[in-house]
Write a protein that holds these residues in place. Structure first.
Motif, PDB file in Angstrom:
ATOM      1  N   LEU A  46     -16.466  59.621  53.393  1.00 19.16           N
ATOM      2  CA  LEU A  46     -15.549  59.634  54.299  1.00 19.16           C
ATOM      3  C   LEU A  46     -14.703  58.326  53.995  1.00 19.16           C
ATOM      4  CD1 LEU A  46     -16.916  60.851  57.561  1.00 19.16           C
ATOM      5  CD2 LEU A  46     -15.071  62.023  56.325  1.00 19.16           C
ATOM      6  N   MET A  47     -15.330  57.209  53.958  1.00 22.95           N
ATOM      7  CA  MET A  47     -14.732  55.965  53.824  1.00 22.95           C
ATOM      8  C   MET A  47     -13.748  55.784  52.352  1.00 22.95           C
ATOM      9  SD  MET A  47     -15.364  54.043  56.321  1.00 22.95           S
ATOM     10  CE  MET A  47     -15.304  55.275  57.119  1.00 22.95           C
ATOM     11  N   HIS A  48     -14.134  56.665  51.461  1.00 23.56           N
ATOM     12  CA  HIS A  48     -13.297  56.790  50.164  1.00 23.56           C
ATOM     13  C   HIS A  48     -12.336  57.484  50.411  1.00 23.56           C
ATOM     14  CE1 HIS A  48     -12.781  56.338  46.153  1.00 23.56           C
ATOM     15  NE2 HIS A  48     -12.749  57.842  45.823  1.00 23.56           N
ATOM     16  N   PHE A  49     -12.491  58.773  51.141  1.00 23.83           N
ATOM     17  CA  PHE A  49     -11.388  59.518  51.590  1.00 23.83           C
ATOM     18  C   PHE A  49     -10.193  58.859  52.354  1.00 23.83           C
ATOM     19  CE2 PHE A  49      -9.265  62.077  54.780  1.00 23.83           C
ATOM     20  CZ  PHE A  49      -8.774  63.170  54.030  1.00 23.83           C
ATOM     21  N   ARG A  50     -10.648  58.092  53.260  1.00 24.95           N
ATOM     22  CA  ARG A  50      -9.679  57.415  54.120  1.00 24.95           C
ATOM     23  C   ARG A  50      -8.942  56.270  53.450  1.00 24.95           C
ATOM     24  NH1 ARG A  50      -8.194  55.895  59.540  1.00 24.95           N
ATOM     25  NH2 ARG A  50      -8.277  53.650  59.810  1.00 24.95           N
ATOM     26  N   TYR A  51      -9.718  55.409  52.473  1.00 26.14           N
ATOM     27  CA  TYR A  51      -8.894  54.476  51.708  1.00 26.14           C
ATOM     28  C   TYR A  51      -7.816  55.256  50.931  1.00 26.14           C
ATOM     29  CZ  TYR A  51     -12.179  51.046  53.048  1.00 26.14           C
ATOM     30  OH  TYR A  51     -12.847  50.026  53.889  1.00 26.14           O
ATOM     31  N   LEU A  52      -8.257  56.320  50.240  1.00 24.88           N
ATOM     32  CA  LEU A  52      -7.356  57.065  49.136  1.00 24.88           C
ATOM     33  C   LEU A  52      -6.241  57.398  49.835  1.00 24.88           C
ATOM     34  CD1 LEU A  52     -10.145  59.168  47.375  1.00 24.88           C
ATOM     35  CD2 LEU A  52      -8.492  57.127  46.424  1.00 24.88           C
ATOM     36  N   VAL A  53      -6.144  58.005  51.228  1.00 29.64           N
ATOM     37  CA  VAL A  53      -4.936  58.576  51.766  1.00 29.64           C
ATOM     38  C   VAL A  53      -4.224  57.552  52.280  1.00 29.64           C
ATOM     39  CG1 VAL A  53      -6.313  60.748  52.438  1.00 29.64           C
ATOM     40  CG2 VAL A  53      -6.056  58.787  53.984  1.00 29.64           C
ATOM     41  N   GLN A  54      -4.663  56.158  52.081  1.00 31.58           N
ATOM     42  CA  GLN A  54      -3.579  54.954  52.563  1.00 31.58           C
ATOM     43  C   GLN A  54      -3.049  54.495  51.245  1.00 31.58           C
ATOM     44  OE1 GLN A  54      -6.187  52.370  55.053  1.00 31.58           O
ATOM     45  NE2 GLN A  54      -6.710  53.928  56.500  1.00 31.58           N
ATOM     46  N   LEU A  55      -3.386  54.976  50.152  1.00 29.90           N
ATOM     47  CA  LEU A  55      -2.576  54.332  49.129  1.00 29.90           C
ATOM     48  C   LEU A  55      -1.032  54.525  49.393  1.00 29.90           C
ATOM     49  CD1 LEU A  55      -4.592  56.207  46.025  1.00 29.90           C
ATOM     50  CD2 LEU A  55      -4.740  53.888  46.727  1.00 29.90           C
ATOM     51  N   ILE A  66      -8.923  62.639  46.237  1.00 28.06           N
ATOM     52  CA  ILE A  66      -8.984  62.857  47.887  1.00 28.06           C
ATOM     53  C   ILE A  66      -9.663  64.294  48.031  1.00 28.06           C
ATOM     54  CG2 ILE A  66      -7.491  63.187  49.883  1.00 28.06           C
ATOM     55  CD1 ILE A  66      -5.501  61.365  48.586  1.00 28.06           C
ATOM     56  N   THR A  67      -9.162  65.104  47.533  1.00 26.52           N
ATOM     57  CA  THR A  67     -10.062  66.378  47.580  1.00 26.52           C
ATOM     58  C   THR A  67     -11.520  66.294  47.305  1.00 26.52           C
ATOM     59  OG1 THR A  67      -8.095  67.604  47.126  1.00 26.52           O
ATOM     60  CG2 THR A  67     -10.054  68.824  46.798  1.00 26.52           C
ATOM     61  N   ALA A  68     -11.924  65.466  46.269  1.00 25.10           N
ATOM     62  CA  ALA A  68     -13.368  65.416  45.711  1.00 25.10           C
ATOM     63  C   ALA A  68     -13.802  64.645  46.863  1.00 25.10           C
ATOM     64  CB  ALA A  68     -13.272  64.674  44.317  1.00 25.10           C
ATOM     65  N   ALA A  69     -13.374  63.594  47.163  1.00 21.33           N
ATOM     66  CA  ALA A  69     -14.196  62.822  48.402  1.00 21.33           C
ATOM     67  C   ALA A  69     -14.495  63.778  49.856  1.00 21.33           C
ATOM     68  CB  ALA A  69     -13.321  61.637  48.720  1.00 21.33           C
ATOM     69  N   LEU A  70     -13.317  64.271  49.970  1.00 14.85           N
ATOM     70  CA  LEU A  70     -13.665  65.162  51.272  1.00 14.85           C
ATOM     71  C   LEU A  70     -14.619  66.468  50.871  1.00 14.85           C
ATOM     72  CD1 LEU A  70     -12.642  65.718  54.239  1.00 14.85           C
ATOM     73  CD2 LEU A  70     -10.842  67.016  53.307  1.00 14.85           C
ATOM     74  N   ASP A  71     -14.558  66.768  49.818  1.00 17.95           N
ATOM     75  CA  ASP A  71     -15.714  67.964  49.124  1.00 17.95           C
ATOM     76  C   ASP A  71     -17.111  67.315  49.202  1.00 17.95           C
ATOM     77  OD1 ASP A  71     -13.615  69.957  48.924  1.00 17.95           O
ATOM     78  OD2 ASP A  71     -13.679  69.557  46.751  1.00 17.95           O
ATOM     79  N   GLU A  72     -17.224  66.129  48.818  1.00 15.11           N
ATOM     80  CA  GLU A  72     -18.448  65.266  48.874  1.00 15.11           C
ATOM     81  C   GLU A  72     -19.068  65.174  50.288  1.00 15.11           C
ATOM     82  OE1 GLU A  72     -20.582  61.576  46.759  1.00 15.11           O
ATOM     83  OE2 GLU A  72     -18.392  61.497  47.052  1.00 15.11           O
ATOM     84  N   PHE A  73     -18.159  64.861  51.391  1.00 13.48           N
ATOM     85  CA  PHE A  73     -18.311  64.630  52.495  1.00 13.48           C
ATOM     86  C   PHE A  73     -19.027  66.088  53.148  1.00 13.48           C
ATOM     87  CE2 PHE A  73     -17.352  65.691  56.956  1.00 13.48           C
ATOM     88  CZ  PHE A  73     -17.966  65.057  57.733  1.00 13.48           C
ATOM     89  N   HIS A  74     -18.326  67.130  52.865  1.00 12.81           N
ATOM     90  CA  HIS A  74     -18.690  68.356  53.289  1.00 12.81           C
ATOM     91  C   HIS A  74     -19.969  68.848  52.729  1.00 12.81           C
ATOM     92  CE1 HIS A  74     -15.490  69.278  55.925  1.00 12.81           C
ATOM     93  NE2 HIS A  74     -14.448  69.123  55.140  1.00 12.81           N
ATOM     94  N   ALA A  75     -20.241  68.427  51.417  1.00  9.94           N
ATOM     95  CA  ALA A  75     -21.459  68.711  50.865  1.00  9.94           C
ATOM     96  C   ALA A  75     -22.530  68.109  51.420  1.00  9.94           C
ATOM     97  CB  ALA A  75     -21.589  68.306  49.200  1.00  9.94           C
ATOM     98  N   ASN A  76     -22.598  67.105  52.267  1.00 15.84           N
ATOM     99  CA  ASN A  76     -23.630  66.236  52.637  1.00 15.84           C
ATOM    100  C   ASN A  76     -23.674  65.815  54.268  1.00 15.84           C
ATOM    101  OD1 ASN A  76     -24.816  64.848  50.111  1.00 15.84           O
ATOM    102  ND2 ASN A  76     -22.777  64.625  49.508  1.00 15.84           N
TER     103      ASN A  76
END
Length: 165
Positions: A46-55, A66-76
């Motif tokens: 989630l933190m990685h996702f948040r940082y990426l969308v603020q680029l 961004i999609t991979a970070a969100l997928d990783e959150f949903h997987a865990n």
């Protein structure tokens, strides 16, 4: 320096962007030894996702990340519920993911792909404007709040007109 959140971060309300960034900087480091690995992976995603969308600029490679970070959150995310750390009012454990902001996160990548990056993801500019134009003038006296703010804004406008060429 370091922030110390005496009552924990779940009690924070109406916090500034600076406070959010302080939490983001420390949440992974603080929780790595205290939480199960799946929880740490989900929060880190989630933190990685948040940082990426603020680029400041986002290309197709970034959208994939961004999609991979969100997928990783949903997987865990199941690990968060299994650990009982997703709690509502009164410390009651929440065992679902019916959270509107999580649903919104699903539309961020398509939105960026269709419309480009959105500078409004950060509220720092509007927050600063609210503080300088509303909160600071009202600090002197909270009586007759609306007329006081209007009077202040009128005076500030007149001062700005005097300094124009």
């Amino acid at each position: 320096g370091y922030w110390h959140f005496h009552t924990g971060i779940s009690k924070l309300k109406q916090v500034t962007g600076h406070c959010h960034r302080d939490v983001q900087r420390s949440i992974i480091v603080v929780s790595v030894d205290a939480a199960p690995p799946g929880v740490v992976v989900a929060v880190c995603a989630l933190m990685h996702f948040r940082y990426l969308v603020q680029l400041p600029s986002i290309d197709d490679r970034d959208l994939t990340r961004i999609t991979a970070a969100l997928d990783e959150f949903h997987a865990n995310k199941h690990a968060i519920i299994a650990a009982g750390v997703c709690q509502g009012k009164g410390g009651k454990v929440i065992n679902n993911w019916h959270i509107p902001k999580l649903e919104l996160m699903q539309s961020i990548v398509p939105s960026i792909h269709n419309s480009g990056i959105i500078a409004q993801w950060s509220a720092d500019v509007t927050e600063h404007g609210h503080i300088t134009e509303v909160k600071d003038p009202a600090r002197s006296n909270n009586n007759n709040y609306d007329p006081q703010i209007c009077c202040y804004l009128d005076r500030a406008d007149e001062c700005n007109r005097l300094t124009l060429p």
